[in-house]
Design a protein around this motif. Structure first.
Motif, PDB file in Angstrom:
ATOM      1  N   TYR A  13       5.669  12.038  -4.717  1.00  0.00           N
ATOM      2  CA  TYR A  13       5.959  11.006  -5.714  1.00  0.00           C
ATOM      3  C   TYR A  13       4.704  10.411  -6.345  1.00  0.00           C
ATOM      4  O   TYR A  13       4.779   9.412  -7.062  1.00  0.00           O
ATOM      5  CB  TYR A  13       6.807   9.888  -5.085  1.00  0.00           C
ATOM      6  N   ILE A  14       3.554  11.038  -6.105  1.00  0.00           N
ATOM      7  CA  ILE A  14       2.278  10.534  -6.628  1.00  0.00           C
ATOM      8  C   ILE A  14       1.500  11.681  -7.270  1.00  0.00           C
ATOM      9  O   ILE A  14       1.407  12.775  -6.718  1.00  0.00           O
ATOM     10  CB  ILE A  14       1.427   9.915  -5.501  1.00  0.00           C
ATOM     11  N   THR A  15       0.944  11.413  -8.450  1.00  0.00           N
ATOM     12  CA  THR A  15       0.079  12.371  -9.128  1.00  0.00           C
ATOM     13  C   THR A  15      -1.253  11.693  -9.430  1.00  0.00           C
ATOM     14  O   THR A  15      -1.269  10.545  -9.884  1.00  0.00           O
ATOM     15  CB  THR A  15       0.710  12.855 -10.448  1.00  0.00           C
ATOM     16  N   VAL A  16      -2.355  12.385  -9.161  1.00  0.00           N
ATOM     17  CA  VAL A  16      -3.691  11.838  -9.396  1.00  0.00           C
ATOM     18  C   VAL A  16      -4.456  12.762 -10.335  1.00  0.00           C
ATOM     19  O   VAL A  16      -4.495  13.984 -10.123  1.00  0.00           O
ATOM     20  CB  VAL A  16      -4.470  11.662  -8.072  1.00  0.00           C
ATOM     21  N   HIS A  17      -5.050  12.189 -11.377  1.00  0.00           N
ATOM     22  CA  HIS A  17      -5.873  12.928 -12.332  1.00  0.00           C
ATOM     23  C   HIS A  17      -7.247  12.265 -12.416  1.00  0.00           C
ATOM     24  O   HIS A  17      -7.338  11.032 -12.505  1.00  0.00           O
ATOM     25  CB  HIS A  17      -5.231  12.940 -13.721  1.00  0.00           C
ATOM     26  N   VAL A  18      -8.305  13.056 -12.410  1.00  0.00           N
ATOM     27  CA  VAL A  18      -9.667  12.535 -12.458  1.00  0.00           C
ATOM     28  C   VAL A  18     -10.313  12.933 -13.780  1.00  0.00           C
ATOM     29  O   VAL A  18     -10.264  14.104 -14.180  1.00  0.00           O
ATOM     30  CB  VAL A  18     -10.506  13.068 -11.286  1.00  0.00           C
ATOM     31  N   ARG A  41       0.842  -1.198   0.000  1.00  0.00           N
ATOM     32  CA  ARG A  41       0.000   0.000   0.000  1.00  0.00           C
ATOM     33  C   ARG A  41       0.872   1.242   0.000  1.00  0.00           C
ATOM     34  O   ARG A  41       1.856   1.332   0.746  1.00  0.00           O
ATOM     35  CB  ARG A  41      -0.904   0.003   1.237  1.00  0.00           C
ATOM     36  N   LEU A  42       0.508   2.203  -0.834  1.00  0.00           N
ATOM     37  CA  LEU A  42       1.254   3.456  -0.888  1.00  0.00           C
ATOM     38  C   LEU A  42       0.987   4.268   0.371  1.00  0.00           C
ATOM     39  O   LEU A  42      -0.117   4.267   0.909  1.00  0.00           O
ATOM     40  CB  LEU A  42       0.848   4.258  -2.123  1.00  0.00           C
ATOM     41  N   MET A  43       2.002   4.977   0.823  1.00  0.00           N
ATOM     42  CA  MET A  43       1.887   5.813   2.005  1.00  0.00           C
ATOM     43  C   MET A  43       2.234   7.248   1.637  1.00  0.00           C
ATOM     44  O   MET A  43       3.166   7.500   0.862  1.00  0.00           O
ATOM     45  CB  MET A  43       2.826   5.323   3.105  1.00  0.00           C
ATOM     46  N   ALA A  44       1.492   8.195   2.209  1.00  0.00           N
ATOM     47  CA  ALA A  44       1.698   9.605   1.876  1.00  0.00           C
ATOM     48  C   ALA A  44       3.085  10.083   2.280  1.00  0.00           C
ATOM     49  O   ALA A  44       3.633  11.014   1.674  1.00  0.00           O
ATOM     50  CB  ALA A  44       0.628  10.465   2.547  1.00  0.00           C
ATOM     51  N   GLY A  45       3.676   9.461   3.275  1.00  0.00           N
ATOM     52  CA  GLY A  45       5.005   9.865   3.721  1.00  0.00           C
ATOM     53  C   GLY A  45       6.128   9.198   2.961  1.00  0.00           C
ATOM     54  O   GLY A  45       7.299   9.428   3.264  1.00  0.00           O
ATOM     55  N   GLY A  46       5.809   8.372   1.972  1.00  0.00           N
ATOM     56  CA  GLY A  46       6.833   7.687   1.202  1.00  0.00           C
ATOM     57  C   GLY A  46       7.454   8.588   0.154  1.00  0.00           C
ATOM     58  O   GLY A  46       7.185   9.783   0.058  1.00  0.00           O
ATOM     59  N   SER A  47       8.327   7.985  -0.653  1.00  0.00           N
ATOM     60  CA  SER A  47       8.980   8.728  -1.733  1.00  0.00           C
ATOM     61  C   SER A  47       9.328   7.756  -2.851  1.00  0.00           C
ATOM     62  O   SER A  47       9.459   6.554  -2.631  1.00  0.00           O
ATOM     63  CB  SER A  47      10.243   9.427  -1.230  1.00  0.00           C
ATOM     64  N   GLY A  48       9.464   8.279  -4.062  1.00  0.00           N
ATOM     65  CA  GLY A  48       9.822   7.415  -5.183  1.00  0.00           C
ATOM     66  C   GLY A  48      11.311   7.241  -5.296  1.00  0.00           C
ATOM     67  O   GLY A  48      12.067   7.901  -4.598  1.00  0.00           O
ATOM     68  N   LEU A  94     -11.289   7.788   0.352  1.00  0.00           N
ATOM     69  CA  LEU A  94     -11.095   9.043  -0.387  1.00  0.00           C
ATOM     70  C   LEU A  94     -10.134   9.969   0.355  1.00  0.00           C
ATOM     71  O   LEU A  94      -9.319  10.653  -0.276  1.00  0.00           O
ATOM     72  CB  LEU A  94     -12.444   9.732  -0.604  1.00  0.00           C
ATOM     73  N   ALA A  95     -10.218   9.985   1.679  1.00  0.00           N
ATOM     74  CA  ALA A  95      -9.282  10.808   2.454  1.00  0.00           C
ATOM     75  C   ALA A  95      -7.852  10.296   2.281  1.00  0.00           C
ATOM     76  O   ALA A  95      -6.903  11.089   2.177  1.00  0.00           O
ATOM     77  CB  ALA A  95      -9.680  10.796   3.937  1.00  0.00           C
ATOM     78  N   HIS A  96      -7.686   8.971   2.232  1.00  0.00           N
ATOM     79  CA  HIS A  96      -6.358   8.392   1.999  1.00  0.00           C
ATOM     80  C   HIS A  96      -5.856   8.763   0.605  1.00  0.00           C
ATOM     81  O   HIS A  96      -4.681   9.124   0.426  1.00  0.00           O
ATOM     82  CB  HIS A  96      -6.436   6.872   2.149  1.00  0.00           C
ATOM     83  N   LEU A  97      -6.743   8.689  -0.383  1.00  0.00           N
ATOM     84  CA  LEU A  97      -6.352   9.060  -1.745  1.00  0.00           C
ATOM     85  C   LEU A  97      -5.951  10.529  -1.815  1.00  0.00           C
ATOM     86  O   LEU A  97      -4.995  10.886  -2.517  1.00  0.00           O
ATOM     87  CB  LEU A  97      -7.514   8.780  -2.707  1.00  0.00           C
ATOM     88  N   ARG A  98      -6.655  11.381  -1.070  1.00  0.00           N
ATOM     89  CA  ARG A  98      -6.293  12.804  -1.052  1.00  0.00           C
ATOM     90  C   ARG A  98      -4.896  12.992  -0.456  1.00  0.00           C
ATOM     91  O   ARG A  98      -4.102  13.788  -0.975  1.00  0.00           O
ATOM     92  CB  ARG A  98      -7.319  13.602  -0.242  1.00  0.00           C
ATOM     93  N   ARG A  99      -4.586  12.285   0.607  1.00  0.00           N
ATOM     94  CA  ARG A  99      -3.242  12.387   1.189  1.00  0.00           C
ATOM     95  C   ARG A  99      -2.178  11.928   0.193  1.00  0.00           C
ATOM     96  O   ARG A  99      -1.115  12.548   0.064  1.00  0.00           O
ATOM     97  CB  ARG A  99      -3.166  11.570   2.479  1.00  0.00           C
ATOM     98  N   LEU A 100      -2.481  10.842  -0.503  1.00  0.00           N
ATOM     99  CA  LEU A 100      -1.523  10.346  -1.501  1.00  0.00           C
ATOM    100  C   LEU A 100      -1.338  11.351  -2.631  1.00  0.00           C
ATOM    101  O   LEU A 100      -0.223  11.559  -3.123  1.00  0.00           O
ATOM    102  CB  LEU A 100      -2.009   9.005  -2.067  1.00  0.00           C
ATOM    103  N   ALA A 101      -2.432  11.968  -3.056  1.00  0.00           N
ATOM    104  CA  ALA A 101      -2.361  12.921  -4.173  1.00  0.00           C
ATOM    105  C   ALA A 101      -1.503  14.135  -3.840  1.00  0.00           C
ATOM    106  O   ALA A 101      -1.022  14.822  -4.740  1.00  0.00           O
ATOM    107  CB  ALA A 101      -3.772  13.366  -4.560  1.00  0.00           C
ATOM    108  N   ARG A 102      -1.303  14.388  -2.550  1.00  0.00           N
ATOM    109  CA  ARG A 102      -0.470  15.513  -2.128  1.00  0.00           C
ATOM    110  C   ARG A 102       0.993  15.117  -1.923  1.00  0.00           C
ATOM    111  O   ARG A 102       1.831  15.975  -1.640  1.00  0.00           O
ATOM    112  CB  ARG A 102      -1.031  16.106  -0.834  1.00  0.00           C
TER     113      ARG A 102
END
Length: 312
Positions: free
Chosen positions: A198-203, A153-160, A187-195
């Motif tokens: 190393y992660i970009t989210v497009h809808v 699982r991806l974590m918002a505090g991670g890095s690429g 959705l809240a987790h996805l928002r953290r990841l999108a910020r």
């Protein structure tokens, strides 16, 4: 399926047998080093890896991994040639060994995912994953679902790397999975990841006309500028790795088209924020035995012109 083992030179994995490609790459690394008259001891300090491991790499007994090969490429002034050579060997080796996507992904430089129905697995919370498992497999306990690859699982505090780019239909945001709380947390987790850096989210907004991604989810995994794989996840089993170069290019081009049809990252984040605010409303849930009226089911997918205009 061939078993895998961790190696010392990087984060990659390889089966313990059938390694015909690594000696050719190792010889190429050794020739480049000797041509530049770089002592192995000097290279050890620059690559931050043990001398024994580097000797194994040059002997073709170890996969150096993406991190080490990038350092060697830079030290030798190879301008990406060594990275490309490594990527070609890495892919062909794992394809012949029958490796699954969860054994390949960790050495990818970038993973791009398109999701038309639900948020893809590596972006999911644990409760969201379990809810989907219960809906798909009501007679199987969650801990028995082992036939499908599971990426960490991806974590918002991670890095690429790997760096991640996700394109998903807005419908995937509005679809309630089991409960409003489970969906809101996801959705809240996805928002953290999108910020995350190393992660970009497009809808892709719900009002978007027909686009070419309606046939299903897929990923592309890039290991170097010239070498990639594509992957299509399946509800059961390991999914399908696409290795044909023509088809891979088709998936890469398709992802670029879908990204062009989606909102920019900042507008997508605003749309995600609004969707989270709306999840308190009652919506039909994807869960065994749950029913909803046609009117209730249609409500979440109504196109809000004002909201879309604000997102744009």
């Amino acid at each position: 399926m061939a078993r895998t083992q961790q190696i010392h030179a990087g984060e990659g994995t390889h089966p313990p047998t059938t390694r015909p490609d690594w000696p050719r790459l190792g010889s190429r690394i050794r020739t480049a080093r000797e041509k530049l008259a770089i002592p192995l001891a000097d290279l050890v300090s620059r690559a931050h890896v043990g001398e024994f491991t580097l000797r194994q790499v040059e002997a073709g007994e170890e996969d150096p991994g993406l991190r080490v090969i990038e350092i060697l490429d830079s030290e030798f002034g190879a301008e990406g040639v060594l990275v490309d050579a490594w990527a070609q060997v890495y892919i062909s080796h794992h394809v012949r060994a029958g490796s699954r996507v969860d054994q390949l992904h960790r050495e990818a430089g970038q993973i791009r995912a398109f999701a038309p129905l639900v948020i893809p697995e590596h972006f999911q919370t644990e409760s969201y994953t379990r809810a989907l498992d219960r809906a798909e497999r009501p007679l199987e306990p969650n801990y028995l679902v082992r036939d499908r690859p599971r990426l960490p699982r991806l974590m918002a505090g991670g890095s690429g790397p790997p760096f991640h780019c996700l394109v998903l239909d807005e419908a995937a945001l509005h679809r309630t999975v089991e409960s409003a709380e489970t969906t809101r947390d996801q959705l809240a987790h996805l928002r953290r990841l999108a910020r995350a850096s190393y992660i970009t989210v497009h809808v892709i907004p719900s009002g978007t006309p027909h686009h070419p991604g309606l046939r299903g989810a897929f990923w592309t995994l890039s290991f170097s500028p010239r070498h990639a794989l594509a992957y299509t996840p399946h509800p059961r089993g390991p999914g399908h790795l696409v290795t044909d170069a023509t088809h891979i290019k088709g998936y890469v081009d398709l992802f670029a088209t879908l990204q062009g049809a989606a909102l920019p990252a900042d507008a997508s984040l605003r749309l995600l924020d609004r969707t989270i605010d709306q999840t308190a409303q009652t919506r039909p849930a994807i869960t065994t035995g749950n029913t909803a009226t046609t009117a209730d089911a249609a409500a979440p997918y109504a196109f809000d012109t004002a909201a879309r205009a604000a997102a744009d």
